[in-house]
Design an enzyme around this catalytic site. Structure first.
Site, short mmCIF file in Angstrom:
data_model
loop_
_atom_site.label_atom_id
_atom_site.label_comp_id
_atom_site.label_asym_id
_atom_site.label_seq_id
_atom_site.Cartn_x
_atom_site.Cartn_y
_atom_site.Cartn_z
N HIS A 94 -0.61 -13.81 -31.94
CA HIS A 94 -0.25 -12.40 -32.09
C HIS A 94 -1.47 -11.50 -32.22
CE1 HIS A 94 3.96 -13.34 -32.43
NE2 HIS A 94 3.79 -14.06 -33.52
N HIS A 121 -8.49 -7.31 -37.88
CA HIS A 121 -7.76 -7.72 -36.68
C HIS A 121 -7.38 -6.48 -35.87
CE1 HIS A 121 -4.38 -7.05 -39.55
NE2 HIS A 121 -3.78 -6.58 -38.47
N HIS A 123 -4.91 -4.35 -32.86
CA HIS A 123 -3.62 -4.12 -32.19
C HIS A 123 -3.86 -3.25 -30.96
CE1 HIS A 123 -0.98 -5.70 -35.44
NE2 HIS A 123 -1.98 -5.31 -36.22
N HIS A 140 -7.47 -2.99 -37.85
CA HIS A 140 -6.99 -3.01 -39.23
C HIS A 140 -7.95 -3.84 -40.08
CE1 HIS A 140 -2.54 -2.10 -38.02
NE2 HIS A 140 -3.34 -1.06 -37.89
N THR A 209 2.53 -4.18 -40.82
CA THR A 209 3.15 -3.87 -39.54
C THR A 209 3.63 -5.13 -38.81
OG1 THR A 209 1.04 -3.90 -38.35
CG2 THR A 209 1.74 -1.80 -39.31
N THR A 210 3.56 -6.27 -39.48
CA THR A 210 4.12 -7.52 -38.98
C THR A 210 5.03 -8.11 -40.05
OG1 THR A 210 2.22 -8.77 -39.79
CG2 THR A 210 2.14 -8.02 -37.50
#
Length: 272
Positions: A94, A121, A123, A140, A209-210
């Protein structure tokens, strides 16, 4: 069925067929694909511990704008006390993650509370929007308080332009990283190599957000939009199971969204 709907259905089916096998093997517990029955609309139904993804009232990401946010000079400058430490590069299917070992990489301070750095990480595209605009990439920077276990995340938005220096240092490692849960030891990595780009920022209370979409997360999204080269975004995309890994915007639900601008007052003190 109208032609546009047929086209969308065909696109969804092709997406599921091309990525379905890989997603089942890596990161298959949830998906970012809006066509999938494991997509963002269904996260709250996939696991009994993920109910907040469906029922939460303080979910992230949200739309941000300095024109609607409340100017709050009491927030003060964001303080970073970070240093080089051993780090690992990980691919969980992911996200591409730079994970620091232990608490050695230092912390940030928000309202006199220390939050230890955990990971960086990315996105793509951006999860937060600014003034209605979605950007190609969002970083993030995840921190946690060791006592309360409360989480604080710094978000940085990127538009296309010159290469990002931090990603540039990792490009070869990202290319060589195994998509099947790959992990690579990077040695000493300095988190300060990612610059905040200024002192202005948005602040609000939100969530991960996950899944499990845990609420109570203190979000700081920097106002300054930085730059990333298109090839760097493609590199991050190719390393993952899915083409996109951004959760859709969530409802603000009457939350306070603050904006800190030190230059709107006299005598402001420098941040770091």
């Amino acid at each position: 069925m109208e032609a546009p709907h047929l086209l969308m259905l065909a696109i969804c089916c092709l997406s599921l067929l091309s990525r379905g096998a890989a997603a089942a093997k890596v990161g298959g517990e949830f998906s970012y694909d809006p066509c999938s029955d494991r997509g963002p609309k269904h996260w709250g139904e996939l696991n009994k511990d993920w109910g907040m993804c469906k029922n939460g009232r303080l979910q992230s990401p949200i739309s941000l704008s300095k024109w609607t946010a409340d100017l709050n000079q009491g927030l003060g400058d964001l303080r970073r006390r970070q240093r080089p430490a051993d780090a690992y590069l990980k691919n969980d299917g992911h996200e591409i993650v730079v994970d620091w070992d232990g608490n050695d990489a230092g912390s940030i301070k928000i309202k006199n509370i220390d939050y230890q750095l955990v990971n960086y990480h990315w996105h793509h595209p951006s999860e937060h929007t600014q003034d209605g605009k979605t950007f190609p990439l969002e970083l993030h920077m995840v921190h946690i308080n060791n006592v309360t276990k409360n989480i604080a995340v710094i978000g940085i938005l990127y538009e296309y332009g010159p290469p990002d220096p931090f990603i540039y240092m990792l490009e070869r490692d990202i290319q060589n990283l195994d998509i099947d849960g790959g992990v690579e030891f990077l040695g000493q990595v300095d988190p300060r190599d990612v610059k905040l780009g200024g002192r202005k920022y948005f602040r609000y209370m939100g969530s991960l957000t996950t899944p499990p979409c845990t609420e109570g997360v203190t979000w700081t999204v920097m106002d300054k939009v930085q730059t990333v080269a298109p090839y760097q975004v493609r590199l991050l995309k190719r390393a993952l199971v899915e083409e996109k890994n951004a959760r859709p915007l969530q409802k603000i639900n009457g939350r306070d969204v603050s904006y800190f601008d030190p230059y709107s007052r006299v005598g402001s003190v420098a941040a770091e």
